[in-house]
Design a protein around this motif. Sequence first.
Motif, mmCIF file in Angstrom:
data_model
loop_
_atom_site.group_PDB
_atom_site.id
_atom_site.type_symbol
_atom_site.label_atom_id
_atom_site.label_comp_id
_atom_site.label_asym_id
_atom_site.label_seq_id
_atom_site.Cartn_x
_atom_site.Cartn_y
_atom_site.Cartn_z
ATOM 1 N N GLN A 1 62.735 -5.852 -5.161
ATOM 2 C CA GLN A 1 61.545 -6.666 -4.966
ATOM 3 C C GLN A 1 61.069 -7.173 -6.332
ATOM 4 O OE1 GLN A 1 60.323 -7.523 -2.134
ATOM 5 N NE2 GLN A 1 58.203 -8.151 -2.462
ATOM 6 N N VAL A 2 60.941 -8.475 -6.439
ATOM 7 C CA VAL A 2 60.485 -9.067 -7.693
ATOM 8 C C VAL A 2 58.980 -8.884 -7.830
ATOM 9 C CG1 VAL A 2 60.266 -11.204 -8.993
ATOM 10 C CG2 VAL A 2 62.350 -10.749 -7.687
ATOM 11 N N GLN A 3 58.553 -8.492 -9.006
ATOM 12 C CA GLN A 3 57.118 -8.394 -9.305
ATOM 13 C C GLN A 3 56.796 -9.339 -10.460
ATOM 14 O OE1 GLN A 3 56.394 -4.139 -9.906
ATOM 15 N NE2 GLN A 3 55.466 -4.085 -7.877
ATOM 16 N N LEU A 4 55.704 -10.062 -10.313
ATOM 17 C CA LEU A 4 55.254 -11.006 -11.334
ATOM 18 C C LEU A 4 53.866 -10.582 -11.794
ATOM 19 C CD1 LEU A 4 56.286 -14.337 -9.557
ATOM 20 C CD2 LEU A 4 57.586 -13.051 -11.254
ATOM 21 N N VAL A 5 53.687 -10.497 -13.091
ATOM 22 C CA VAL A 5 52.400 -10.082 -13.643
ATOM 23 C C VAL A 5 51.938 -11.113 -14.662
ATOM 24 C CG1 VAL A 5 51.133 -8.312 -14.889
ATOM 25 C CG2 VAL A 5 52.946 -7.655 -13.287
ATOM 26 N N GLU A 6 50.814 -11.756 -14.357
ATOM 27 C CA GLU A 6 50.244 -12.752 -15.274
ATOM 28 C C GLU A 6 49.281 -12.080 -16.251
ATOM 29 O OE1 GLU A 6 50.235 -14.834 -11.120
ATOM 30 O OE2 GLU A 6 49.727 -12.875 -11.954
ATOM 31 N N SER A 7 49.149 -12.695 -17.397
ATOM 32 C CA SER A 7 48.178 -12.237 -18.390
ATOM 33 C C SER A 7 47.803 -13.422 -19.277
ATOM 34 C CB SER A 7 48.745 -11.101 -19.239
ATOM 35 O OG SER A 7 49.897 -11.532 -19.933
ATOM 36 N N GLY A 8 46.751 -13.234 -20.072
ATOM 37 C CA GLY A 8 46.372 -14.255 -21.034
ATOM 38 C C GLY A 8 45.165 -15.086 -20.661
ATOM 39 N N GLY A 9 44.624 -14.874 -19.472
ATOM 40 C CA GLY A 9 43.445 -15.630 -19.089
ATOM 41 C C GLY A 9 42.215 -15.184 -19.870
ATOM 42 N N GLY A 10 41.128 -15.938 -19.694
ATOM 43 C CA GLY A 10 39.895 -15.590 -20.377
ATOM 44 C C GLY A 10 38.915 -16.738 -20.388
ATOM 45 N N LEU A 11 37.893 -16.587 -21.208
ATOM 46 C CA LEU A 11 36.855 -17.600 -21.369
ATOM 47 C C LEU A 11 37.133 -18.402 -22.633
ATOM 48 C CD1 LEU A 11 34.067 -18.836 -20.669
ATOM 49 C CD2 LEU A 11 33.041 -16.971 -22.012
ATOM 50 N N VAL A 12 37.114 -19.716 -22.517
ATOM 51 C CA VAL A 12 37.379 -20.578 -23.657
ATOM 52 C C VAL A 12 36.453 -21.783 -23.583
ATOM 53 C CG1 VAL A 12 39.229 -21.806 -22.453
ATOM 54 C CG2 VAL A 12 39.219 -21.749 -24.956
ATOM 55 N N GLN A 13 36.099 -22.310 -24.739
ATOM 56 C CA GLN A 13 35.237 -23.491 -24.777
ATOM 57 C C GLN A 13 36.038 -24.755 -24.466
ATOM 58 O OE1 GLN A 13 33.284 -23.531 -28.603
ATOM 59 N NE2 GLN A 13 31.690 -22.130 -27.896
ATOM 60 N N PRO A 14 35.372 -25.778 -23.970
ATOM 61 C CA PRO A 14 36.067 -27.067 -23.756
ATOM 62 C C PRO A 14 36.740 -27.528 -25.041
ATOM 63 C CG PRO A 14 33.926 -27.106 -22.699
ATOM 64 C CD PRO A 14 33.982 -25.824 -23.494
ATOM 65 N N GLY A 15 37.958 -28.024 -24.897
ATOM 66 C CA GLY A 15 38.752 -28.431 -26.037
ATOM 67 C C GLY A 15 39.607 -27.329 -26.618
ATOM 68 N N GLY A 16 39.401 -26.120 -26.163
ATOM 69 C CA GLY A 16 40.147 -24.984 -26.687
ATOM 70 C C GLY A 16 41.511 -24.817 -26.032
ATOM 71 N N SER A 17 42.182 -23.731 -26.414
ATOM 72 C CA SER A 17 43.539 -23.467 -25.927
ATOM 73 C C SER A 17 43.659 -22.029 -25.434
ATOM 74 C CB SER A 17 44.563 -23.685 -27.049
ATOM 75 O OG SER A 17 44.553 -25.017 -27.496
ATOM 76 N N LEU A 18 44.578 -21.843 -24.520
ATOM 77 C CA LEU A 18 44.969 -20.514 -24.050
ATOM 78 C C LEU A 18 46.454 -20.559 -23.746
ATOM 79 C CD1 LEU A 18 42.266 -19.351 -21.438
ATOM 80 C CD2 LEU A 18 42.735 -18.290 -23.657
ATOM 81 N N ARG A 19 47.110 -19.402 -23.854
ATOM 82 C CA ARG A 19 48.490 -19.303 -23.417
ATOM 83 C C ARG A 19 48.587 -18.202 -22.366
ATOM 84 N NH1 ARG A 19 54.172 -17.759 -26.440
ATOM 85 N NH2 ARG A 19 53.266 -15.664 -26.385
ATOM 86 N N LEU A 20 49.025 -18.576 -21.195
ATOM 87 C CA LEU A 20 49.248 -17.618 -20.115
ATOM 88 C C LEU A 20 50.699 -17.145 -20.146
ATOM 89 C CD1 LEU A 20 47.431 -19.389 -17.139
ATOM 90 C CD2 LEU A 20 46.465 -17.907 -18.911
ATOM 91 N N SER A 21 50.886 -15.894 -19.766
ATOM 92 C CA SER A 21 52.229 -15.317 -19.660
ATOM 93 C C SER A 21 52.423 -14.797 -18.247
ATOM 94 C CB SER A 21 52.406 -14.165 -20.645
ATOM 95 O OG SER A 21 52.219 -14.589 -21.976
ATOM 96 N N CYS A 22 53.668 -14.803 -17.813
ATOM 97 C CA CYS A 22 54.036 -14.237 -16.517
ATOM 98 C C CYS A 22 55.338 -13.479 -16.704
ATOM 99 C CB CYS A 22 54.193 -15.337 -15.480
ATOM 100 S SG CYS A 22 54.850 -14.765 -13.895
ATOM 101 N N ALA A 23 55.246 -12.159 -16.628
ATOM 102 C CA ALA A 23 56.409 -11.307 -16.822
ATOM 103 C C ALA A 23 56.982 -10.890 -15.472
ATOM 104 C CB ALA A 23 56.032 -10.076 -17.625
ATOM 105 N N ALA A 24 58.286 -11.020 -15.342
ATOM 106 C CA ALA A 24 58.963 -10.678 -14.093
ATOM 107 C C ALA A 24 59.749 -9.381 -14.247
ATOM 108 C CB ALA A 24 59.909 -11.792 -13.689
ATOM 109 N N SER A 25 59.783 -8.603 -13.164
ATOM 110 C CA SER A 25 60.598 -7.389 -13.131
ATOM 111 C C SER A 25 61.194 -7.240 -11.743
ATOM 112 C CB SER A 25 59.758 -6.164 -13.480
ATOM 113 O OG SER A 25 58.716 -5.985 -12.547
#
Length: 119
Positions: A1-25
């Motif tokens: 069974q594949v499991q996907l786990v996201e991370s990297g979310g949060g609060l950011v101001q307009p114009g800012g950046s974020l990088r989300l990750s999704c690790a599979a196992s």
Amino acid sequence: QVQLVESGGGLVQPGGSLRLSCAASGRASTPYRMGWFRQAPGKEREFVARIRWSDDNTYYADSVKGRFTMSKDNAKNTVYLQMNSLKPEDTAVYYCAEAQYSFGTYDYWGQGTQVTVSS
């Protein structure tokens, strides 16, 4: 069974950046494609981006084209979503998903990570 786990979310101001990750196992084979989707409060889930595993071909929703970049690291079984020039309308829970085959829908989904764009 594949499991996907996201991370990297949060609060950011307009114009800012974020990088989300999704690790599979738990994979028995490489997927055909992986995608990012998002769902804002009171709205339907919508497609954001996808990457084809064999050749790294990417495709984006018009609303994020030029601002978001999807990529992957085969060795880490991880996909990323680099989000730049974020807008308040990008606020949503972001989900990654995996499709095993070229036909049909996505077979596996992560639990989601919250992204909030606000000043």
